[in-house]
Write a protein that holds these residues in place. Sequence first.
Motif, mmCIF file in Angstrom:
data_model
loop_
_atom_site.group_PDB
_atom_site.id
_atom_site.type_symbol
_atom_site.label_atom_id
_atom_site.label_comp_id
_atom_site.label_asym_id
_atom_site.label_seq_id
_atom_site.Cartn_x
_atom_site.Cartn_y
_atom_site.Cartn_z
ATOM 1 N N UNK A 1 38.728 47.798 43.602
ATOM 2 C CA UNK A 1 39.195 47.421 44.952
ATOM 3 C C UNK A 1 38.470 46.160 45.414
ATOM 4 N N UNK A 2 37.171 46.096 45.165
ATOM 5 C CA UNK A 2 36.389 44.934 45.564
ATOM 6 C C UNK A 2 36.891 43.677 44.853
ATOM 7 N N UNK A 3 37.130 43.782 43.542
ATOM 8 C CA UNK A 3 37.639 42.629 42.786
ATOM 9 C C UNK A 3 38.992 42.174 43.318
ATOM 10 N N UNK A 4 39.860 43.134 43.596
ATOM 11 C CA UNK A 4 41.183 42.786 44.130
ATOM 12 C C UNK A 4 41.050 42.089 45.478
ATOM 13 N N UNK A 5 40.182 42.632 46.337
ATOM 14 C CA UNK A 5 39.988 42.027 47.662
ATOM 15 C C UNK A 5 39.378 40.635 47.542
ATOM 16 N N UNK A 6 38.418 40.474 46.650
ATOM 17 C CA UNK A 6 37.788 39.180 46.454
ATOM 18 C C UNK A 6 38.803 38.159 45.954
ATOM 19 N N UNK A 7 39.645 38.582 44.986
ATOM 20 C CA UNK A 7 40.670 37.659 44.477
ATOM 21 C C UNK A 7 41.678 37.293 45.566
ATOM 22 N N UNK A 8 42.078 38.262 46.389
ATOM 23 C CA UNK A 8 43.003 37.957 47.485
ATOM 24 C C UNK A 8 42.367 36.987 48.467
ATOM 25 N N UNK A 9 41.069 37.211 48.732
ATOM 26 C CA UNK A 9 40.383 36.334 49.663
ATOM 27 C C UNK A 9 40.264 34.923 49.076
ATOM 28 N N UNK A 10 39.965 34.801 47.784
ATOM 29 C CA UNK A 10 39.889 33.494 47.119
ATOM 30 C C UNK A 10 41.239 32.789 47.208
ATOM 31 N N UNK A 11 42.305 33.583 46.907
ATOM 32 C CA UNK A 11 43.651 33.002 46.971
ATOM 33 C C UNK A 11 43.944 32.505 48.382
ATOM 34 N N UNK A 12 43.580 33.319 49.365
ATOM 35 C CA UNK A 12 43.856 32.976 50.761
ATOM 36 C C UNK A 12 43.084 31.725 51.169
#
Length: 112
Positions: free
Chosen positions: A89-100
């Motif tokens: 979940x943390x990795x997914x959130x971090x990747x979404x935040x990077x994308x954003x």
Amino acid sequence: MKSTVNGRSIQTIIEMDKQARQRVTDAAKEAEEIISQAEEQKKKMLDDYRNKSRGKIEAAEQTFRSESERKTAEIDAEKNKKISEFDKIFDESRNKMKDSIFQAVTGCERRG
């Protein structure tokens, strides 16, 4: 007055006294042997009881140790599963935040 006790009677009494004393001595020796045997048997029984108790205690300790290790392994497995889920979940959130952030800064979508 004439004595009713003759030499033979005295000899018989002395012999009976010797036999009585011997019986008392023999009885005392037998009593000592019985007490000694009882003490030995008591010691043996206590030793046997202690050995059996030790064995039972060791078996109980092993059972409790095995059960404790099994439960600890279950808890560790559940903990590791949750940690893995949180990491995902943390990795997914971090990747979404990077994308954003990337999109906000560049105006483009990020590649893989």
